[in-house]
Scaffold this motif. Structure first.
Motif, PDB file in Angstrom:
ATOM      1  N   TRP B 107     -29.497 143.805 -72.781  1.00 51.39           N
ATOM      2  CA  TRP B 107     -28.452 144.209 -71.832  1.00 51.39           C
ATOM      3  C   TRP B 107     -28.430 143.300 -70.615  1.00 51.39           C
ATOM      4  CZ3 TRP B 107     -24.727 147.199 -73.344  1.00 51.39           C
ATOM      5  CH2 TRP B 107     -24.948 148.029 -74.442  1.00 51.39           C
ATOM      6  N   VAL B 108     -29.631 142.842 -70.234  1.00 45.93           N
ATOM      7  CA  VAL B 108     -29.679 141.939 -69.083  1.00 45.93           C
ATOM      8  C   VAL B 108     -28.902 140.667 -69.401  1.00 45.93           C
ATOM      9  CG1 VAL B 108     -31.176 140.626 -67.549  1.00 45.93           C
ATOM     10  CG2 VAL B 108     -31.893 142.872 -68.355  1.00 45.93           C
ATOM     11  N   THR B 109     -29.113 140.144 -70.624  1.00 46.81           N
ATOM     12  CA  THR B 109     -28.361 138.953 -71.010  1.00 46.81           C
ATOM     13  C   THR B 109     -26.864 139.212 -70.915  1.00 46.81           C
ATOM     14  OG1 THR B 109     -30.113 138.286 -72.510  1.00 46.81           O
ATOM     15  CG2 THR B 109     -27.961 137.295 -72.859  1.00 46.81           C
ATOM     16  N   LEU B 110     -26.437 140.338 -71.455  1.00 47.46           N
ATOM     17  CA  LEU B 110     -25.011 140.657 -71.408  1.00 47.46           C
ATOM     18  C   LEU B 110     -24.506 140.703 -69.964  1.00 47.46           C
ATOM     19  CD1 LEU B 110     -22.541 141.572 -73.139  1.00 47.46           C
ATOM     20  CD2 LEU B 110     -23.163 143.892 -72.506  1.00 47.46           C
ATOM     21  N   LEU B 111     -25.259 141.400 -69.101  1.00 54.83           N
ATOM     22  CA  LEU B 111     -24.840 141.542 -67.706  1.00 54.83           C
ATOM     23  C   LEU B 111     -24.847 140.203 -66.974  1.00 54.83           C
ATOM     24  CD1 LEU B 111     -26.606 144.853 -66.663  1.00 54.83           C
ATOM     25  CD2 LEU B 111     -24.177 144.475 -67.058  1.00 54.83           C
ATOM     26  N   ALA B 112     -25.734 139.298 -67.417  1.00 54.72           N
ATOM     27  CA  ALA B 112     -25.827 138.010 -66.730  1.00 54.72           C
ATOM     28  C   ALA B 112     -24.766 137.037 -67.207  1.00 54.72           C
ATOM     29  CB  ALA B 112     -27.211 137.404 -66.928  1.00 54.72           C
ATOM     30  N   VAL B 113     -24.186 137.285 -68.368  1.00 53.29           N
ATOM     31  CA  VAL B 113     -23.180 136.352 -68.891  1.00 53.29           C
ATOM     32  C   VAL B 113     -21.763 136.833 -68.591  1.00 53.29           C
ATOM     33  CG1 VAL B 113     -22.308 135.221 -70.960  1.00 53.29           C
ATOM     34  CG2 VAL B 113     -24.740 135.517 -70.668  1.00 53.29           C
ATOM     35  N   MET B 114     -21.573 138.147 -68.538  1.00 57.21           N
ATOM     36  CA  MET B 114     -20.225 138.686 -68.322  1.00 57.21           C
ATOM     37  C   MET B 114     -19.493 138.152 -67.081  1.00 57.21           C
ATOM     38  SD  MET B 114     -19.220 140.376 -70.805  1.00 57.21           S
ATOM     39  CE  MET B 114     -17.802 141.322 -70.254  1.00 57.21           C
ATOM     40  N   PRO B 164     -23.994 132.258 -64.409  1.00 55.31           N
ATOM     41  CA  PRO B 164     -24.319 132.406 -65.834  1.00 55.31           C
ATOM     42  C   PRO B 164     -24.600 131.071 -66.541  1.00 55.31           C
ATOM     43  CG  PRO B 164     -22.484 133.832 -65.287  1.00 55.31           C
ATOM     44  CD  PRO B 164     -22.749 132.977 -64.079  1.00 55.31           C
ATOM     45  N   TYR B 165     -23.934 129.996 -66.110  1.00 54.28           N
ATOM     46  CA  TYR B 165     -24.200 128.692 -66.738  1.00 54.28           C
ATOM     47  C   TYR B 165     -25.679 128.325 -66.576  1.00 54.28           C
ATOM     48  CZ  TYR B 165     -19.138 127.904 -66.802  1.00 54.28           C
ATOM     49  OH  TYR B 165     -17.801 128.004 -67.022  1.00 54.28           O
TER      50      TYR B 165
END
Lengths: 331, 538
Positions: B107-114, B164-165
């Motif tokens: 979920w952290v990945t998702l939140l960091a990329v969104m 995110p990049y």
């Protein structure tokens, strides 16, 4: 994959032909979308013609039209000030309008040579914050704004057509040297840069600046919704260059390939109903006397009493003004 | 955008996979590649032409103008601020995801990329609406805050969109870090802090630099956020000069200065990264270090994640809801959104398809026929991506006015500009798929009597399918929210979602801009999510 690519290409081509179909008229508008869109839509409904509008700064579009010359796709140019109109007329890019369009209008609303016609009048005013600047401290003239007590409290919109026309008027009245000195003085006095009139009025409400030199019709948009909106406006001392009266004007490009429709649009803007819209909704001064006047507007005769005497046809040297703004570090 | 680190790592890829013996490059691969070089060089040539029209004295006056120094300082300040803020956000997030046992790391990945779905100008729009008289804080909570704008406004808006990049780059690098290195250092008596400083961080350097480069280039090229935040940097000055002066030599010179600044950073990154060797040299598989046990520290860690998500995602969502609730209940107001969406798509689709088609020969050339030429072609494609977009737009305006009048103010010119800016994006995934197909497949096809062309069409192309589709999607999403090039090149009446959001926000019409901004955010979130799920499958 090839089927997918083909399908995408066909969809795109379909979309394209729907979207890219050329409109009957192309209008370059130096006036903001919020004022222009309603009237253009009304014209489209009434006339059955379609209009594409390119929005931009008045001087930006004037520069663009000069660059494009006879190849411009534009049929019409609707500018925020008479100066840009004059510059284009001088460059030979505007067509002569039929006399019938402007013969009944007061002198202030037409060019001497008949290349443009005013669609509305407006005055420059000083907008201020009633919370932070009591009456006694107000400047009497725009020239006072470079004084120490106004440091960091004044806003400027150097890319805005109406401001540029006002600078041109100052040059005509006081000469380039005095104007440059004033522009540099403002810069040194930490005047804040905004993009246009609306954002300057908002900036006062937000407490970012206390004074702004703007056109008269922006504030009523806000006070109409909310009478407590924390901004007021007033004239400077009578005859001050900061009270100048200008017009928004429309012209037909010499290169227009649809001059009948273009004339039709210009005539439409001068009809009683369109003029009523400018007065009642946009809070400007009508060019006709047969519209119901707007109670929120100061009487035109009072405005003219306060305004400096300037011939709008003298404001054509837009290039000189842009150079000066650049020299003073504003552009 | 997930392929950016690959794009940047050009030289490395060009030397790999040189399995096929050097042969003559087939014309259907060669000529499109040469076209790419010409395409990229042409507008720059016109930019130089225009800049050097001025006599020497004018040039000196323009280049050494005191205002340029102010602009330079402002630009550098902004770049520094954005990079620093991005690092502060992205480094802990990447570490938490890759190196700790934090529960719910996916979920952290998702939140960091969104946040990639919220472009800089939409973020600026959201930040501008927080404080102030009509702002959310005043209307909902009766607290009148000052408006966030200027330097801090621009910095925050850009950092929240671009971190995110950096996160993706760092996460990949941390996953790839070989545990043996850290363990050897420990066995040699290094303390934890020393290991971090002299082993872990240096190995993160390439990923940091690559991520920073993307962020720096984005910051240099941004137009929307800085214009809305009224922060005067180079790109904004280019626009005011372009729009406010009949002679555009100053605009051309400002563009050249901005371009050299961008290329400086590209060169520095290349020098630092490619001089050093960070690869494993021993035999055996790289091994992941055991995950760092957070224990109760998981609570503050999640608080940090939530704080980042609240600002980068929650804030724009709240603000958009606020303005949508305030907007007039006039249905025609919302009806314009799908029309504008289709308008945006009508040029973005052909641009994305052409960019991907053009990327196929470029990627094929670089993977199968590595040479100086292929490196030059790839670099040319990359230049299009690193040129500040306003510079690219201005160059194309010069080009059209000077030699291609029929293109001036037409959709094809806009599409051309878009292709130039996004070709590098399309090359990444296509090259990845090419690297996964083995050249002996092609060799077998040829030995079975297929001509090189027939092999290319029947054997190579079907295997590229996934890469091509990803490339098209990447470019399409990028273009649907692209602002600066569209702003410069779009023909009259062609208002995209992005342009509508920008012009209305700059006129103070926040409520009127809301449905368009919401459309951009919803659309880009869908595609970001799509790509993330795609990544998970691999």
């Amino acid at each position: 994959m090839y089927k997918q690519v083909m399908a995408t290409a066909i969809v795109a081509a379909g979309l394209w032909s729907g979207v890219a179909a050329a409109a009957d008229l192309t209008l370059y508008s130096g006036r903001g979308e919020s004022f222009v869109r309603p009237i253009v839509q009304q014209f489209e409904r009434d006339s059955g013609l379609s209009v594409d509008v390119r929005y931009g700064g008045t001087s930006e579009l004037a520069v663009l039209l000069q660059e494009e010359g006879s190849r411009t796709p534009a049929d019409l140019f609707w500018g925020q000030d008479a100066g840009a109109m004059g510059a284009l007329a001088r460059a030979g890019l505007l067509a002569q309008l039929p006399e019938g369009i402007y013969e009944n209008l007061p002198d202030i609303y037409t060019s001497r040579t008949g290349e443009w016609v005013a669609t509305s009048g407006r005055a420059r005013v000083l907008a201020y914050s009633p919370e932070r600047s009591p009456e006694a401290e107000h400047p009497e003239s725009v020239f006072d704004l470079v004084n120490e007590e106004f440091r960091g409290r004044v806003s400027v919109a150097p890319t805005n057509g109406s401001f540029q026309a006002f600078v041109t008027a100052m040059r005509v009245e006081y000469g380039d040297e005095r104007t440059l000195e004033w522009l540099e003085g403002l810069r040194a006095n930490d005047a804040q840069v905004y993009r246009n009139n609306t954002t300057q009025v908002i900036a006062i409400a937000e407490g970012e600046v206390d004074y702004a030199m703007v056109n008269n019709y922006y504030l009523p948009r806000f006070t109409g919704d909310n009478p407590d909106y924390p901004v007021r406006q007033k004239f400077l001392q009578p005859g001050d260059i900061g009270n100048m009266v200008n017009v928004a004007g429309i012209a037909m490009l010499d290169a227009s390939d649809n001059s009948d429709a273009a004339i039709q649009f210009i005539e439409y803007l001068l009809t009683q109903s369109a003029q009523q819209y400018f007065t009642s909704v946009v809070n400007e001064y009508s060019v006709r006397s047969d519209v119901i006047s707007n109670p929120d507007l100061t009487d035109l005769s009072e405005v003219l009493d306060n305004a400096p005497v300037i011939d709008l046809d003298d404001l054509a040297d837009l290039d000189g003004t842009l150079d000066l703004l650049r020299e003073a570090g504003w552009l | 955008m997930f392929y950016l680190h690959q794009v940047i790592d050009l030289t490395a890829a060009a030397t790999n996979h040189a399995r096929l013996v050097r042969r003559r490059v087939p014309p259907y691969v060669l000529w499109p590649s040469v076209l790419v070089i010409v395409l990229m060089a042409l507008p720059l040539f016109y930019m130089f032409l225009r800049a050097f029209q001025a006599d020497w004295e004018t040039v000196q006056r323009l280049v050494f103008r005191p205002r340029n120094l102010d602009l330079m300082i402002n630009t550098l300040r902004l770049m520094f601020g954005v990079t620093a803020l991005c690092t502060v956000i992205a480094l802990p997030l990447a570490w938490l995801v890759a190196k700790t046992d934090l529960p719910g790391r996916r979920w952290v990945t998702l939140l960091a990329v969104m946040p990639l779905a919220v472009p800089g100008y939409v973020m600026a729009y959201a930040l501008l609406s927080v404080g102030g008289f009509h702002g959310v804080s005043a209307q909902w909570f009766d607290i009148r805050l000052p408006r966030i704008q200027g330097y801090w406004g621009a910095t925050i808006a850009l950092a929240l969109y671009t971190f995110p990049y950096l996160f993706l780059n760092l996460r990949a690098a941390l996953y790839g870090l070989d545990a043996n290195l850290e363990e050897s250092a420990a066995s040699l008596g290094y303390s934890r802090w020393q290991i971090l400083r002299s082993v872990t961080l240096p190995h993160l350097l390439p990923a940091l630099l690559a991520g920073w480069l993307v962020i720096l280039l984005y910051t240099l090229g941004d137009f929307g956020a800085i214009a809305l935040m009224r922060y005067e940097v180079f790109s904004y000055a280019i626009y005011t000069q372009y729009s406010g002066a009949t002679d555009r030599i100053y605009a051309a010179w400002l563009s050249l200065m901005l371009l050299s600044l961008a290329l400086c950073f590209v060169a520095i990154e290349a020098l630092v990264v490619h001089k050093k060797k960070y690869a494993r040299t021993g035999s055996g598989a790289a091994r992941q270090a055991p995950l760092f046990r957070l224990g109760l520290w998981a609570i503050p860690a999640w608080l940090f994640v939530i704080a980042v998500a609240l600002v980068s995602l929650g804030l724009p969502a709240t603000i958009l809801t606020y303005w949508l609730l305030l907007s007039p209940p006039d249905i025609s107001f919302f009806m314009d959104v799908p029309v504008t969406f289709l308008k945006s798509a009508s040029a973005a689709i052909p641009a994305a398809v052409i960019a991907a088609l053009l990327a196929i020969p470029v990627a094929y050339l670089s993977v199968r026929y590595p040479s100086r030429l292929s490196a030059a072609v790839e670099r040319a494609a990359y230049i299009g991506y690193s040129i500040p977009p306003l510079t690219l737009g201005l160059a194309l305006v010069f080009f059209a006015l000077h030699s291609a009048q029929f293109l001036y103010q037409t959709l094809p010119l806009l599409i051309l500009g878009w292709i130039m800016a996004t070709l590098a994006l399309a090359i990444g995934p296509i090259r990845s798929s090419l690297l996964q197909t083995r050249p002996n497949l092609e060799e077998s096809a040829q030995s079975l009597g297929h001509s090189p062309l027939s092999t290319f069409v029947r054997v190579v192309m079907p295997r590229l399918r996934r890469g091509v589709v990803t490339g098209v999607v990447l470019v399409f999403v990028f273009l649907m929210k692209e602002l600066p090039i569209t702003f410069m090149l779009a023909p009259t009446g062609y208002d995209t979602l992005a342009v509508t959001v920008f012009t209305r926000t700059s006129e103070g019409m926040y409520a009127e801009a809301a449905p368009f901004a919401a459309a951009i955010v919803v659309f880009s979130s869908l595609t970001v999510a799509l790509m993330l799920s795609n990544e998970g499958k691999r």
